[in-house]
Design an enzyme around this catalytic site. Structure first.
Site, PDB file in Angstrom:
ATOM      1  N   ASP A 231      81.101  37.536  31.685  1.00 32.90           N
ATOM      2  CA  ASP A 231      79.723  37.337  32.140  1.00 32.90           C
ATOM      3  C   ASP A 231      79.645  36.554  33.446  1.00 32.90           C
ATOM      4  OD1 ASP A 231      80.610  34.943  31.021  1.00 32.90           O
ATOM      5  OD2 ASP A 231      79.262  35.031  29.310  1.00 32.90           O
TER       6      ASP A 231
ATOM      7  N   GLU B 184      73.088  37.291  23.487  1.00 33.57           N
ATOM      8  CA  GLU B 184      72.276  36.316  22.767  1.00 33.57           C
ATOM      9  C   GLU B 184      71.765  36.877  21.438  1.00 33.57           C
ATOM     10  OE1 GLU B 184      72.407  33.342  23.650  1.00 33.57           O
ATOM     11  OE2 GLU B 184      71.327  32.837  25.474  1.00 33.57           O
TER      12      GLU B 184
HETATM   13  C1  GLP Z   1      78.921  30.073  27.454  1.00 31.90           C
HETATM   14  C2  GLP Z   1      79.623  31.377  27.905  1.00 31.90           C
HETATM   15  C3  GLP Z   1      80.448  31.943  26.791  1.00 31.90           C
HETATM   16  C4  GLP Z   1      81.201  30.789  26.150  1.00 31.90           C
HETATM   17  C5  GLP Z   1      80.228  29.973  25.355  1.00 31.90           C
HETATM   18  C6  GLP Z   1      80.798  28.676  24.792  1.00 31.90           C
HETATM   19  O1  GLP Z   1      77.573  30.101  27.683  1.00 31.90           O
HETATM   20  N1  GLP Z   1      78.739  32.398  28.392  1.00 31.90           N
HETATM   21  O2  GLP Z   1      81.312  32.957  27.278  1.00 31.90           O
HETATM   22  O3  GLP Z   1      82.185  31.275  25.283  1.00 31.90           O
HETATM   23  O4  GLP Z   1      79.039  29.765  26.084  1.00 31.90           O
HETATM   24  O5  GLP Z   1      80.949  27.712  25.775  1.00 31.90           O
HETATM   25  P1  GLP Z   1      81.814  26.388  25.550  1.00 31.90           P
HETATM   26  O6  GLP Z   1      83.212  26.866  25.419  1.00 31.90           O
HETATM   27  O7  GLP Z   1      81.594  25.576  26.786  1.00 31.90           O
HETATM   28  O8  GLP Z   1      81.324  25.763  24.315  1.00 31.90           O
END
Ligand code: GLP
Length: 240
Positions: A67, A143
């Site tokens: 993404d 989402e």
């Molecule tokens: C983000 C990304 C995801 C990620 C998730 C968890 O928003 N878009 O790809 O896996 O949320 O993030 P974190 O690893 O910082 O908890």
């Protein structure tokens, strides 16, 4: 599903990096699906370390990221392109032309989504997809919703995601409201998936992802249907 229990974040990072590394050693022209976020940082750090020691060669590897925020270009420190350059790409011998992310600055976002789907198809799909999970169950930026979105698409981020990601920005107002994300289809078609989670913050959602009903309200729950899902999680994340 294969569950790999890790002691803590460092151990999770090392164990997850082991799978990615084995993938690249076994197939030097692997297509890796990559993720951003705090969860992945330690994994990239470990891969860079092994690359420097001469254990992994990325010269034939291609990557496709899950993404990107809409409206941030690669020079913006908060963009996922910048994150990937900073944590991985610039430290290893991967070819720039083989590193792919959606373009959050594309004039026509719909066209950009189609381009990304075609790109993944042209690469022959993803050999191994690395995933983190959002506190609301999102994977990539898929989402919670009424249906699983199959293809790459543009999303409005949920308030809970904006809150969770605000820690990476100077203020909550600066968090982009939109993003482009790979859809559920490309993720589920990956030949193997490595889902990682660390910390108490992820315990509740990890339980719902792995043990709850498969529902688009918890996008990550679809992973239960994947034939080669590897979960690498630390003790805190497995707390529930
Ligand atoms: C983000 C990304 C995801 C990620 C998730 C968890 O928003 N878009 O790809 O896996 O949320 O993030 P974190 O690893 O910082 O908890």
């Amino acid at each position: 599903m294969k569950l790999v229990r890790a002691k803590d974040y460092k151990d999770m990072s090392r164990k997850a990096a082991n799978f990615l590394s084995a993938q690249v050693i076994l197939k030097e022209n692997s297509v890796l699906g990559l993720a951003t976020g705090g969860t992945s940082e330690g994994i990239y750090e470990q891969l860079v370390d092994w690359y420097r020691k001469g254990d992994i060669d990325f010269s034939m590897v291609s990557t496709v990221n899950l993404d990107e925020y809409v409206g941030l270009d690669g020079s913006n420190e908060r963009s996922y392109r910048y994150y990937m350059e900073h944590h991985l790409f610039r430290h290893i011998n991967i070819k720039e032309r083989n590193c792919h992310l959606p373009d959050g600055m594309a004039g026509n976002l719909e066209e950009e989504c189609r381009r990304y789907d075609r790109l993944i198809e042209r690469l022959g799909g993803i050999d191994m997809q690395l995933l983190g999970v959002g506190e609301n169950g999102h994977i990539g930026f898929n989402e919670p919703d009424e249906a699983f979105e199959q293809m790459t698409h543009c999303v409005w981020l949920k308030e809970s995601t904006i809150d969770a990601n605000a820690r990476y920005f100077a203020s909550r107002e600066e968090v982009p409201r939109r993003a482009i994300t790979m859809g559920i289809k490309a993720i589920m078609q990956a030949r193997a998936i490595v889902l990682c989670a660390s910390g108490k913050r992820k315990a509740g959602i990890l339980k719902r992802v792995l043990c709850g009903p498969v529902t688009p309200e918890v996008p990550g729950s679809v992973l239960q249907m994947h034939p080669r899902l590897i979960v690498v999680a630390d003790a805190e994340a497995l707390g529930e």
